[in-house]
Design a protein around this motif. Structure first.
Motif: not given
Length: 146
Positions: A46-48, A96-109, A113-119
């Motif tokens: 389903d591409g999610t 803020h979420l990336m800093y708190e979570g300690g990650f550098r990439h965040m999917p935009v959905v 649940g289907r992704p449309i991009g990435i930060l």
């Protein structure tokens, strides 16, 4: 501005996807060819979004562990069910979420649940980072006063 909607940042930008059974080598090659630091792993049904595989995953989970990149499926090394964000949210919230979570990439959905991009943390470079820092300092000052 950190208050700018995420959709304004990711619109007109391509992003990479792969299915969970793709080999790590194929995914890494896809990333190299496109000059990207992450691939969103999506369900073939389903591409999610089911995961994300980053350069860091490849270095730490494949190379450092001595896995065979030709035979290891990306589902074995991806970060499953990554933190994601909707396109209407403010960019500052994602930072803020990336800093708190300690990650550098965040999917935009989307809601389904289907992704449309990435930060990427790189999106925060430049003047936006200064504006974000100033806004955080103002909020902290207000919190002290209150």
């Amino acid at each position: 501005m950190p208050s700018r909607a995420i959709i304004k940042i990711i619109q007109h930008r391509h992003f990479l996807t792969a299915t969970p059974e793709k080999s790590v080598r194929a995914v890494a090659q896809h990333m190299k060819e496109n000059g990207e630091g992450a691939v969103l792993v999506v369900s073939p049904e389903d591409g999610t979004l089911v995961g994300i595989c980053t350069e860091r995953d490849l270095a730490f989970k494949v190379l450092a562990e001595g896995l065979d990149a030709h035979t290891t499926p990306v589902r074995s090394v991806m970060t499953a069910n990554p933190q994601s964000i909707g396109p209407d949210k403010p960019f500052g919230h994602a930072l803020h979420l990336m800093y708190e979570g300690g990650f550098r990439h965040m999917p935009v959905v989307l809601e389904d649940g289907r992704p449309i991009g990435i930060l990427s943390a790189r999106d925060a470079l430049g003047l936006e980072m200064f504006d974000f820092r100033r806004e955080l300092e103002q909020r902290e000052d207000l919190a002290v006063i209150l």
